[in-house]
Write an enzyme that holds these catalytic residues in place. Sequence first.
Site, short mmCIF file in Angstrom:
data_model
loop_
_atom_site.label_atom_id
_atom_site.label_comp_id
_atom_site.label_asym_id
_atom_site.label_seq_id
_atom_site.Cartn_x
_atom_site.Cartn_y
_atom_site.Cartn_z
N VAL A 100 0.87 -1.18 0.00
CA VAL A 100 0.00 0.00 0.00
C VAL A 100 0.90 1.22 0.00
CG1 VAL A 100 -2.04 -1.05 1.07
CG2 VAL A 100 -0.24 -0.11 2.52
N SER A 101 0.34 2.35 -0.43
CA SER A 101 1.16 3.55 -0.63
C SER A 101 1.48 4.31 0.65
CB SER A 101 0.47 4.50 -1.61
OG SER A 101 0.34 3.87 -2.86
N THR A 102 0.60 4.23 1.64
CA THR A 102 0.83 5.03 2.86
C THR A 102 0.63 4.17 4.11
OG1 THR A 102 -1.47 5.73 3.01
CG2 THR A 102 0.00 7.13 1.72
N GLN A 124 -3.03 3.18 5.15
CA GLN A 124 -3.79 2.19 4.40
C GLN A 124 -3.54 0.79 4.96
OE1 GLN A 124 -2.16 3.29 0.54
NE2 GLN A 124 -4.21 3.92 -0.11
N ARG A 161 4.26 1.14 -10.75
CA ARG A 161 3.45 2.26 -11.23
C ARG A 161 3.73 2.60 -12.68
NH1 ARG A 161 -0.97 3.51 -8.21
NH2 ARG A 161 -0.41 3.67 -6.04
#
Length: 189
Positions: A8-10, A13, A70
Amino acid sequence: MLVGYARVSTEGQSLNRQIDMLVDYGLDKRNIYQEKISGTKLRRDQLDKMIEELQEGDTVIITDLTRISRSTKDLLNIIDRIKEKGASIKSLKDTWLDTSGDNPYNSFLLTVMSGLSQLERDLISQRTKEGLRSAKARGRNGGRPSKRNDKADTVGLLYREGYKIVDIVKQTELSRATVYRILKDLNLK
């Protein structure tokens, strides 16, 4: 062996949804590498550790492409690193991504993605070169402005009057290397 990767990006999350999907697919929770970091970061410790520990015949399972990469270029690099270890990769949502067999359709899509990635790099390079040529035609050479423009005359004058380099550096607030470079450009050193 099946090996999972969840990201997850952060920090805020949760990885639970991805982990549940991977466990439902048949992975042992202990074989799931977990990461809370942006996918745009090139250095992802858990991803690197997972690839390093892969054995020949292993299969990396991801829930979907956006969890591992990404960009097309990054994805292709990761796939290459996995293949170099003799392992394969499979996405649960993006079912076309499965390098575990000799599926010509999957090979074709990876080849197309690779070609598109190369095309993207070539177009960026071409636009950059065109931009530089255009700027040069308008009298702009690029790079940062030279400090020499402001203080070169002062450096030359002080040197001709017999000032020591150390004193010129103090008065002009230029570095010693810059003063020497200016003197060299003025053919004084």
